[in-house]
Design an enzyme around this catalytic site. Sequence first.
Site, PDB file in Angstrom:
ATOM      1  N   CYS A  87     -12.184   2.986   4.536  1.00  5.32           N
ATOM      2  CA  CYS A  87     -12.389   3.155   3.097  1.00  5.32           C
ATOM      3  C   CYS A  87     -13.724   3.832   2.786  1.00  5.32           C
ATOM      4  O   CYS A  87     -13.821   4.613   1.832  1.00  5.32           O
ATOM      5  CB  CYS A  87     -12.271   1.824   2.373  1.00  5.32           C
ATOM      6  SG  CYS A  87     -13.420   0.541   2.937  1.00  5.32           S
ATOM      7  N   HIS A 188     -14.628  -3.585  -0.087  1.00  5.42           N
ATOM      8  CA  HIS A 188     -13.874  -2.331  -0.031  1.00  5.42           C
ATOM      9  C   HIS A 188     -14.656  -1.256  -0.781  1.00  5.42           C
ATOM     10  O   HIS A 188     -15.203  -1.502  -1.853  1.00  5.42           O
ATOM     11  CB  HIS A 188     -12.494  -2.544  -0.669  1.00  5.42           C
ATOM     12  CG  HIS A 188     -11.683  -1.295  -0.817  1.00  5.42           C
ATOM     13  ND1 HIS A 188     -11.176  -0.605   0.270  1.00  5.42           N
ATOM     14  CD2 HIS A 188     -11.278  -0.602  -1.927  1.00  5.42           C
ATOM     15  CE1 HIS A 188     -10.488   0.441  -0.165  1.00  5.42           C
ATOM     16  NE2 HIS A 188     -10.551   0.468  -1.489  1.00  5.42           N
TER      17      HIS A 188
END
Length: 251
Positions: A87, A188
């Site tokens: 990510c 994230h």
Amino acid sequence: MTKAPQSFHLEGWLRERLAAVGGTRSVLYEGPLRPLCPLAPNNVNTMAAAAVAAPRLGFDGVRACLVADPRAAGGGLYHERQRLELCALHALNNVLQRPCFTQEAADEICKRLAPDARLNPHRSFLGTGNYDVNVIMAALQSLELAAIWWDKRRSLERLALGQILGFILNVPSHVSLGFVALPFRRKHWLAVRQLRGTYYNLDSKLRAPVAIGGEAELRAFLRDFLSQGLCEVFLVVPRAVEEAGAWLSPE
């Protein structure tokens, strides 16, 4: 075949060549079709069909040409989808709007940051990514950009949005195993970028970019994330803007 740079899905040295393309029209490949197929497996279907339809020419006789032209974008945004634990890498490329960094490049940055470490502290020991903020900052510095941590005690009204290239957010995210949601969350990375006056959420977990809106909607979007308590916001700005402090409006 002419496409916008973000429409290509390339492998090997051709992917690296695409990453070096700026804002001008560039010929990525010109030559026999056969060696191009493994380098651009998702972009040669039409040419492969032509080779099959002309058996006397075949994959060696058919000449292929791939051209990257930003003008062919049709207003589209570059958006990488989530793969492994990459990510941070996706957020970097999405905020830069081009496939600038590869997993190999990110791993090399990790080695430079901790050359003597047996287990590198800046990535997953499994080799699946999970890069930390130090990798993001080093990657941006290599492009004469900077990542500035936003102090959430400040008012978002002080953001000098005209000086800011984009945003990278670190947010809590639910972990799933296939279709099963697990009872814990991990951090994230996601990117936010503006195109023609509209800001977009370029989270790699999304199927496609999601429009946020104008400046007022962006501030509300950031305010909502920051209210979660565990979210961090980083401003992506040119090095000169960082040094001048021009990303922050006067009180």
